[in-house]
Design a protein around this motif. Structure first.
Motif, PDB file in Angstrom:
ATOM      1  N   LEU A  83       0.831  -1.198   0.000  1.00  0.00           N
ATOM      2  CA  LEU A  83       0.000   0.000   0.000  1.00  0.00           C
ATOM      3  C   LEU A  83       0.868   1.252   0.000  1.00  0.00           C
ATOM      4  N   LEU A  84       0.563   2.153  -0.935  1.00  0.00           N
ATOM      5  CA  LEU A  84       1.231   3.453  -0.964  1.00  0.00           C
ATOM      6  C   LEU A  84       0.192   4.565  -0.935  1.00  0.00           C
ATOM      7  N   GLN A  85       0.641   5.698  -0.452  1.00  0.00           N
ATOM      8  CA  GLN A  85      -0.181   6.903  -0.344  1.00  0.00           C
ATOM      9  C   GLN A  85       0.463   7.981  -1.215  1.00  0.00           C
ATOM     10  N   LYS A  86      -0.332   8.618  -2.072  1.00  0.00           N
ATOM     11  CA  LYS A  86       0.152   9.783  -2.800  1.00  0.00           C
ATOM     12  C   LYS A  86      -0.102  10.988  -1.896  1.00  0.00           C
ATOM     13  N   ARG A  87       0.981  11.550  -1.409  1.00  0.00           N
ATOM     14  CA  ARG A  87       0.918  12.596  -0.395  1.00  0.00           C
ATOM     15  C   ARG A  87       0.481  13.939  -0.975  1.00  0.00           C
ATOM     16  N   ASP A 141      -8.526  11.368   1.489  1.00  0.00           N
ATOM     17  CA  ASP A 141      -9.291  12.574   1.828  1.00  0.00           C
ATOM     18  C   ASP A 141      -9.142  13.705   0.815  1.00  0.00           C
ATOM     19  N   GLY A 142      -8.243  13.564  -0.154  1.00  0.00           N
ATOM     20  CA  GLY A 142      -8.055  14.595  -1.165  1.00  0.00           C
ATOM     21  C   GLY A 142      -7.156  15.731  -0.733  1.00  0.00           C
ATOM     22  N   ALA A 143      -6.738  15.724   0.512  1.00  0.00           N
ATOM     23  CA  ALA A 143      -5.829  16.766   1.018  1.00  0.00           C
ATOM     24  C   ALA A 143      -4.518  16.123   1.453  1.00  0.00           C
ATOM     25  N   GLU A 144      -4.561  15.423   2.584  1.00  0.00           N
ATOM     26  CA  GLU A 144      -3.363  14.739   3.064  1.00  0.00           C
ATOM     27  C   GLU A 144      -3.025  13.546   2.174  1.00  0.00           C
ATOM     28  N   SER A 145      -4.038  12.838   1.725  1.00  0.00           N
ATOM     29  CA  SER A 145      -3.875  11.692   0.826  1.00  0.00           C
ATOM     30  C   SER A 145      -4.617  11.976  -0.474  1.00  0.00           C
ATOM     31  N   LEU A 146      -3.862  12.151  -1.558  1.00  0.00           N
ATOM     32  CA  LEU A 146      -4.487  12.384  -2.860  1.00  0.00           C
ATOM     33  C   LEU A 146      -5.000  11.081  -3.458  1.00  0.00           C
ATOM     34  N   GLU A 147      -4.265  10.000  -3.178  1.00  0.00           N
ATOM     35  CA  GLU A 147      -4.641   8.684  -3.678  1.00  0.00           C
ATOM     36  C   GLU A 147      -4.004   7.654  -2.758  1.00  0.00           C
ATOM     37  N   VAL A 148      -4.677   6.537  -2.561  1.00  0.00           N
ATOM     38  CA  VAL A 148      -4.154   5.431  -1.769  1.00  0.00           C
ATOM     39  C   VAL A 148      -4.484   4.161  -2.527  1.00  0.00           C
ATOM     40  N   GLU A 166      -5.840   7.238   9.781  1.00  0.00           N
ATOM     41  CA  GLU A 166      -6.223   8.586   9.367  1.00  0.00           C
ATOM     42  C   GLU A 166      -5.972   8.824   7.878  1.00  0.00           C
ATOM     43  N   GLU A 167      -4.886   8.285   7.354  1.00  0.00           N
ATOM     44  CA  GLU A 167      -4.496   8.564   5.967  1.00  0.00           C
ATOM     45  C   GLU A 167      -5.085   7.597   4.956  1.00  0.00           C
ATOM     46  N   THR A 168      -5.555   6.423   5.409  1.00  0.00           N
ATOM     47  CA  THR A 168      -6.010   5.419   4.448  1.00  0.00           C
ATOM     48  C   THR A 168      -7.408   4.870   4.725  1.00  0.00           C
ATOM     49  N   GLY A 169      -7.905   5.015   5.949  1.00  0.00           N
ATOM     50  CA  GLY A 169      -9.173   4.405   6.328  1.00  0.00           C
ATOM     51  C   GLY A 169      -9.041   2.944   6.717  1.00  0.00           C
ATOM     52  N   LEU A 170      -7.813   2.436   6.792  1.00  0.00           N
ATOM     53  CA  LEU A 170      -7.580   1.015   7.065  1.00  0.00           C
ATOM     54  C   LEU A 170      -7.067   0.786   8.483  1.00  0.00           C
TER      55      LEU A 170
END
Length: 156
Positions: free
Chosen positions: A37-41, A117-124, A70-74
């Motif tokens: 899993l990666l997060q686009k910051r 959330d579109g702010a902290e995480s643009l894509e996960v 908080e960043e992924t919902g997981l």
């Protein structure tokens, strides 16, 4: 000890953008397909592992679990410490400078649905190991190398 819900804001109000130590915790989360899993910051528009700053009163493990949620919902379980990464320097888009200390854990997905959330995480999203995009900094790259090598208890 009095807990502070936003330690970085609290300390930055006192020292401004000056170089200081900041502690972070995050995780390399894998699924049943052994994808990562990666997060686009949002602050960098670049990919990295989910995680974030430790708050006063938290352990590194608690921080990783909270930040990942908080960043992924997981929701995840921490399986083990991959390593502690300490000699890394970062300059943030707002001018803040820090020597960042990061605790990376191997985490197993327990429940939840991916949310950005579109702010902290643009894509996960999950990536196959052979299809990973570039990571946003050397600290994350080194943690990935150690994880891929099945190394534990690393320190750099």
């Amino acid at each position: 000890m009095k807990e502070n819900p936003n330690y970085i804001r609290f300390i930055r109000e006192k020292v401004g953008n000056d170089l200081l130590f900041l502690n972070f915790a995050g995780g390399i989360i894998y699924n049943e397909k052994n994808e990562i899993l990666l997060q686009k910051r949002g602050d960098r528009n670049a990919w990295g592992f989910p995680g974030g700053a430790m708050e006063l009163g938290e352990s590194a493990e608690e921080t990783a679990i909270r930040e990942i949620f908080e960043e992924t919902g997981l929701t995840v379980n921490v399986e083990h410490l991959i390593g502690v990464y300490t000699k890394y320097f970062d300059k943030y888009p707002n001018g803040d400078e820090a020597q960042t200390i990061a605790f990376f854990f191997q985490c197993k997905l327990v429940s939840g649905e991916i949310v950005a959330d579109g702010a902290e995480s643009l894509e996960v999203r999950f990536f196959a190991v052979e299809d990973l995009p570039p990571l946003f900094n050397a600290q994350h790259e080194d943690a990935l190398k150690d994880w891929l090598s099945n190394k534990v208890g690393n320190y750099r």
